[in-house]
Write a protein that holds these residues in place. Structure first.
Motif, PDB file in Angstrom:
ATOM      1  N   GLY A  82       0.825  -1.191   0.000  1.00 15.77           N
ATOM      2  CA  GLY A  82       0.000   0.000   0.000  1.00 15.77           C
ATOM      3  C   GLY A  82       0.858   1.239   0.000  1.00 15.77           C
ATOM      4  O   GLY A  82       2.044   1.222  -0.319  1.00 15.77           O
ATOM      5  N   ALA A  83       0.223   2.384   0.385  1.00 14.59           N
ATOM      6  CA  ALA A  83       0.926   3.651   0.414  1.00 14.59           C
ATOM      7  C   ALA A  83       1.946   3.647   1.526  1.00 14.59           C
ATOM      8  O   ALA A  83       2.050   2.749   2.332  1.00 14.59           O
ATOM      9  N   GLY A  84       2.689   4.717   1.576  1.00 10.83           N
ATOM     10  CA  GLY A  84       3.727   4.801   2.588  1.00 10.83           C
ATOM     11  C   GLY A  84       3.193   4.662   3.989  1.00 10.83           C
ATOM     12  O   GLY A  84       3.830   4.099   4.873  1.00 10.83           O
ATOM     13  N   ALA A  85       1.969   5.149   4.194  1.00  8.42           N
ATOM     14  CA  ALA A  85       1.373   5.035   5.525  1.00  8.42           C
ATOM     15  C   ALA A  85       1.017   3.612   5.876  1.00  8.42           C
ATOM     16  O   ALA A  85       0.722   3.299   7.017  1.00  8.42           O
ATOM     17  N   GLY A  86       1.029   2.710   4.899  1.00 12.77           N
ATOM     18  CA  GLY A  86       0.690   1.323   5.170  1.00 12.77           C
ATOM     19  C   GLY A  86       1.792   0.593   5.896  1.00 12.77           C
ATOM     20  O   GLY A  86       1.565  -0.442   6.508  1.00 12.77           O
ATOM     21  N   THR A  87       3.040   1.049   5.836  1.00 12.05           N
ATOM     22  CA  THR A  87       4.137   0.417   6.547  1.00 12.05           C
ATOM     23  C   THR A  87       4.150   0.899   7.985  1.00 12.05           C
ATOM     24  O   THR A  87       3.572   1.924   8.331  1.00 12.05           O
ATOM     25  N   SER A  88       4.840   0.129   8.834  1.00 10.55           N
ATOM     26  CA  SER A  88       4.913   0.518  10.245  1.00 10.55           C
ATOM     27  C   SER A  88       5.585   1.872  10.403  1.00 10.55           C
ATOM     28  O   SER A  88       5.137   2.725  11.176  1.00 10.55           O
ATOM     29  N   LEU A  89       6.674   2.098   9.658  1.00 11.90           N
ATOM     30  CA  LEU A  89       7.370   3.374   9.742  1.00 11.90           C
ATOM     31  C   LEU A  89       6.475   4.511   9.282  1.00 11.90           C
ATOM     32  O   LEU A  89       6.435   5.588   9.902  1.00 11.90           O
ATOM     33  N   GLY A  90       5.740   4.273   8.190  1.00  7.82           N
ATOM     34  CA  GLY A  90       4.844   5.313   7.683  1.00  7.82           C
ATOM     35  C   GLY A  90       3.739   5.640   8.661  1.00  7.82           C
ATOM     36  O   GLY A  90       3.375   6.805   8.840  1.00  7.82           O
ATOM     37  N   ARG A  91       3.180   4.618   9.324  1.00  3.51           N
ATOM     38  CA  ARG A  91       2.114   4.864  10.298  1.00  3.51           C
ATOM     39  C   ARG A  91       2.631   5.636  11.506  1.00  3.51           C
ATOM     40  O   ARG A  91       1.966   6.537  12.015  1.00  3.51           O
ATOM     41  N   PHE A  92       3.811   5.273  11.991  1.00  2.07           N
ATOM     42  CA  PHE A  92       4.379   6.008  13.128  1.00  2.07           C
ATOM     43  C   PHE A  92       4.701   7.447  12.741  1.00  2.07           C
ATOM     44  O   PHE A  92       4.522   8.375  13.538  1.00  2.07           O
ATOM     45  N   ARG A  93       5.164   7.644  11.517  1.00  9.86           N
ATOM     46  CA  ARG A  93       5.455   9.002  11.066  1.00  9.86           C
ATOM     47  C   ARG A  93       4.177   9.824  10.978  1.00  9.86           C
ATOM     48  O   ARG A  93       4.134  10.986  11.414  1.00  9.86           O
ATOM     49  N   GLU A  94       3.128   9.222  10.450  1.00  7.47           N
ATOM     50  CA  GLU A  94       1.851   9.935  10.355  1.00  7.47           C
ATOM     51  C   GLU A  94       1.315  10.269  11.737  1.00  7.47           C
ATOM     52  O   GLU A  94       0.820  11.380  11.973  1.00  7.47           O
ATOM     53  N   LEU A  95       1.391   9.311  12.651  1.00  5.34           N
ATOM     54  CA  LEU A  95       0.923   9.569  14.010  1.00  5.34           C
ATOM     55  C   LEU A  95       1.756  10.652  14.678  1.00  5.34           C
ATOM     56  O   LEU A  95       1.224  11.491  15.423  1.00  5.34           O
ATOM     57  N   GLY A  96       3.065  10.686  14.408  1.00  2.00           N
ATOM     58  CA  GLY A  96       3.913  11.729  14.977  1.00  2.00           C
ATOM     59  C   GLY A  96       3.537  13.108  14.468  1.00  2.00           C
ATOM     60  O   GLY A  96       3.481  14.074  15.247  1.00  2.00           O
ATOM     61  N   VAL A  97       3.275  13.198  13.160  1.00  2.00           N
ATOM     62  CA  VAL A  97       2.835  14.483  12.591  1.00  2.00           C
ATOM     63  C   VAL A  97       1.529  14.920  13.220  1.00  2.00           C
ATOM     64  O   VAL A  97       1.340  16.092  13.587  1.00  2.00           O
ATOM     65  N   LEU A  98       0.588  13.982  13.354  1.00  2.00           N
ATOM     66  CA  LEU A  98      -0.720  14.330  13.908  1.00  2.00           C
ATOM     67  C   LEU A  98      -0.611  14.770  15.367  1.00  2.00           C
ATOM     68  O   LEU A  98      -1.253  15.744  15.772  1.00  2.00           O
ATOM     69  N   LEU A  99       0.192  14.069  16.166  1.00  2.00           N
ATOM     70  CA  LEU A  99       0.340  14.461  17.570  1.00  2.00           C
ATOM     71  C   LEU A  99       1.001  15.828  17.704  1.00  2.00           C
ATOM     72  O   LEU A  99       0.642  16.619  18.593  1.00  2.00           O
ATOM     73  N   ALA A 100       1.965  16.130  16.823  1.00  2.62           N
ATOM     74  CA  ALA A 100       2.585  17.456  16.844  1.00  2.62           C
ATOM     75  C   ALA A 100       1.553  18.538  16.530  1.00  2.62           C
ATOM     76  O   ALA A 100       1.529  19.597  17.183  1.00  2.62           O
ATOM     77  N   LEU A 101       0.691  18.278  15.555  1.00  5.41           N
ATOM     78  CA  LEU A 101      -0.360  19.245  15.224  1.00  5.41           C
ATOM     79  C   LEU A 101      -1.359  19.367  16.375  1.00  5.41           C
ATOM     80  O   LEU A 101      -1.866  20.463  16.659  1.00  5.41           O
ATOM     81  N   ALA A 102      -1.659  18.246  17.048  1.00  5.73           N
ATOM     82  CA  ALA A 102      -2.586  18.291  18.178  1.00  5.73           C
ATOM     83  C   ALA A 102      -2.020  19.134  19.320  1.00  5.73           C
ATOM     84  O   ALA A 102      -2.735  19.918  19.950  1.00  5.73           O
ATOM     85  N   VAL A 103      -0.732  18.970  19.596  1.00  6.82           N
ATOM     86  CA  VAL A 103      -0.090  19.778  20.641  1.00  6.82           C
ATOM     87  C   VAL A 103      -0.102  21.254  20.261  1.00  6.82           C
ATOM     88  O   VAL A 103      -0.371  22.131  21.098  1.00  6.82           O
ATOM     89  N   ALA A 104       0.171  21.541  18.994  1.00  5.64           N
ATOM     90  CA  ALA A 104       0.145  22.937  18.535  1.00  5.64           C
ATOM     91  C   ALA A 104      -1.250  23.531  18.682  1.00  5.64           C
ATOM     92  O   ALA A 104      -1.405  24.696  19.101  1.00  5.64           O
ATOM     93  N   ALA A 105      -2.277  22.749  18.344  1.00 10.94           N
ATOM     94  CA  ALA A 105      -3.649  23.237  18.512  1.00 10.94           C
ATOM     95  C   ALA A 105      -3.958  23.464  19.986  1.00 10.94           C
ATOM     96  O   ALA A 105      -4.623  24.447  20.357  1.00 10.94           O
ATOM     97  N   GLY A 106      -3.467  22.575  20.860  1.00  4.76           N
ATOM     98  CA  GLY A 106      -3.677  22.760  22.288  1.00  4.76           C
ATOM     99  C   GLY A 106      -2.998  24.008  22.813  1.00  4.76           C
ATOM    100  O   GLY A 106      -3.561  24.725  23.650  1.00  4.76           O
ATOM    101  N   ILE A 107      -1.784  24.289  22.339  1.00  8.42           N
ATOM    102  CA  ILE A 107      -1.075  25.512  22.754  1.00  8.42           C
ATOM    103  C   ILE A 107      -1.846  26.745  22.320  1.00  8.42           C
ATOM    104  O   ILE A 107      -2.011  27.709  23.083  1.00  8.42           O
ATOM    105  N   ALA A 108      -2.348  26.732  21.061  1.00  7.66           N
ATOM    106  CA  ALA A 108      -3.118  27.877  20.562  1.00  7.66           C
ATOM    107  C   ALA A 108      -4.378  28.083  21.393  1.00  7.66           C
ATOM    108  O   ALA A 108      -4.731  29.229  21.741  1.00  7.66           O
ATOM    109  N   LEU A 109      -5.057  26.987  21.731  1.00  7.04           N
ATOM    110  CA  LEU A 109      -6.272  27.104  22.533  1.00  7.04           C
ATOM    111  C   LEU A 109      -5.948  27.557  23.951  1.00  7.04           C
ATOM    112  O   LEU A 109      -6.695  28.350  24.545  1.00  7.04           O
ATOM    113  N   LYS A 110      -4.826  27.100  24.495  1.00  6.30           N
ATOM    114  CA  LYS A 110      -4.416  27.516  25.830  1.00  6.30           C
ATOM    115  C   LYS A 110      -4.121  29.012  25.868  1.00  6.30           C
ATOM    116  O   LYS A 110      -4.497  29.716  26.817  1.00  6.30           O
TER     117      LYS A 110
END
Length: 475
Positions: A105-133
């Motif tokens: 499948g796509a790059g996100a289908g590999t374990s490395l790709g999934r962890f990378r995607e989750l890392g990007v998403l968590l970074a964006l979630a933290v940034a959104a939390g900082i903005a809301l704070k």
């Protein structure tokens, strides 16, 4: 007419899935009145020949059927239409969401790709939390917080989809400019937000309407990002409807689990004399709310095949219950006295119920196979639409009576406009659904109507946010 391939796979247990696919294809072609029965048989023979040849080449049943339909799509318009509507779904099953153990499948289908995607998403979630704070720390005005919070959280969700789908830079810039312009407008408007020091001070109705409608506009902008800019595509719009429904399911599960954990933590800490409430309000909520949204979005993207099995079940459970609820509401409204005595809060609640019913209808349609023949569930949906139309008609009548008696206000006009939009949407959906269950229309027409009408809600929400405050003096 060669029928040899027809007997190579027909009615054998090992090829039951293939026969089901061919049955769907046959039903699709037969619904085209311009095609005679002998022509359908000839086309089916040709399809089976293609499938048999591909199977001999080493493809399995699903892959052989998919490629055969694609090939026939180059021969005539009917097969091309079937290929577009049906094989896209097969491609999702075969290519986009393969078994995780295969590592394809796509790059996100590999374990490395999934962890990378989750890392990007968590970074964006933290940034959104900082903005809301920062927003929560900078002001004590609840209306200002509620008005600006969507502009600080949803862009990060859009950023996740833009990164994942490699959104073109020009499209991303245009969407950012649109969201920024809307944020600038609502922040520059002199809304009457009441007195933060006086808990009994009333907030102006136009700011309440802006708080309710601005997220609708932003959510549709996020939908453009989700569709990778292809918002005109009916299929991508329906994908976004499906994503929204599944997101709400995951958010509800996360919220229930989160409340349980917070309650247990609060109880344990209170027993040892630690006050957990300041940390809850100052830190946990500003980061937990955008974090839950982002994680729920990631779960929907990562586990599509699982939730797609839940969607039809939810639709079939809640559709008859919603129909019964609407019938009860209709009877209660008719027997509850004159329409001019209907309470304003009741009308607002009715609008909320109609919106829930509309979303249930959209979710049910998104979860249905458009090639399946009409069944009992389609008749239930027709009953649901009819009951919603009846309730909407009574609500509209009550609103017009109240406007004639008490005059125009911002909330009355907003509710009236929404009910008119709902009336048109439900009436035409009912007409198309009736045609489908009677066999005079295809289900695709019903599906396309739902997706093509969605921008109307965005346009009305934009009017309420931008035009209503100055029209009604920001009161």
């Amino acid at each position: 007419m060669n029928d040899t391939p027809q007997h190579t796979t027909q009615h054998t247990p090992d090829h039951a899935g293939l026969e089901a696919q061919i049955d769907q294809w046959r039903g699709f072609v037969r619904r085209r009145r311009a095609i005679a029965a002998p022509d359908v048989e000839e086309m089916e023979d040709h399809l089976r020949e293609q499938v048999a040849d591909l199977q001999e080449g080493g493809l399995d049943d699903d892959e052989a059927f998919l490629v055969a339909v694609k090939r026939m799509g180059n021969l005539d318009d009917v097969s091309r239409e079937f290929a577009r509507e049906h094989s896209d779904r097969l491609w999702k099953q075969l290519v986009l969401f393969p078994d995780e153990t295969t590592g394809t499948g796509a790059g996100a289908g590999t374990s490395l790709g999934r962890f990378r995607e989750l890392g990007v998403l968590l970074a964006l979630a933290v940034a959104a939390g900082i903005a809301l704070k920062i927003l929560v720390t900078s002001t004590d005005d609840e209306a200002t917080i509620l008005l600006n919070a969507p502009f600080l959280v949803l862009p990060f969700l859009a950023g996740y989809f833009a990164w994942k789908r490699a959104l073109p830079l020009l499209t991303a810039a245009a969407l950012m400019a649109a969201a920024g312009a809307l944020a600038l407008v609502v922040d520059l408007y002199p809304f009457d937000t009441g007195d933060p020091a006086d808990p009994f001070a009333e907030t102006g109705m136009t700011v309440v309407l802006a708080i309710l409608h601005a997220p609708v506009v932003l959510w549709l902008l996020v939908g453009v990002v989700y569709a990778a800019g292809s918002w005109r595509s009916d299929a991508r719009r329906m994908d976004y409807v499906r994503f929204t429904g599944e997101l709400l399911v995951y958010l509800a599960l996360i919220a229930l689990g989160g409340m349980l954990l917070v309650g247990l933590t609060f109880g344990v800490l209170s027993l040892v004399g630690i006050d957990f409430e300041p940390f809850l309000g100052d830190w946990l909520l500003p980061f937990a709310l955008p974090g839950a949204l982002m994680v729920a979005a990631w779960l929907v993207e990562a586990k599509k095949s699982v939730v797609e099995n839940i969607a039809p079940v939810l639709a079939r459970v809640f559709t008859p219950l919603a129909a019964l609820m609407l019938v009860a509401m209709f009877v209660a409204l008719l027997t509850g006295g004159p329409l001019d005595a209907v309470d304003r809060e009741l009308l607002i609640l009715m609008d909320a119920v109609l919106l829930v019913v509309l979303f249930l209808l959209l979710y049910s349609i998104s979860a249905r196979d458009p090639l399946d023949p009409p069944g009992i569930f389609d008749w239930l949906q027709l009953v649901l639409v009819g009951a919603a139309l009846a309730v909407d008609a009574v609500a509209l009548t009550a609103m017009l009576v109240r406007i004639a008696e008490f005059g125009f206000t911002a909330n009355k006009v907003a509710a009236l406009g929404l009910n008119l939009i709902l009336l048109v949407h439900l009436a035409w959906a009912g007409r198309l659904t009736l045609g489908f269950v009677r066999g005079t229309r295809t289900f695709v027409a019903t599906e396309r109507w739902q997706t093509r009408y969605l921008p109307v809600y965005g346009a009305w929400a934009l009017i309420v946010v931008v035009a209503f405050p100055p029209l009604f003096g920001f009161a």
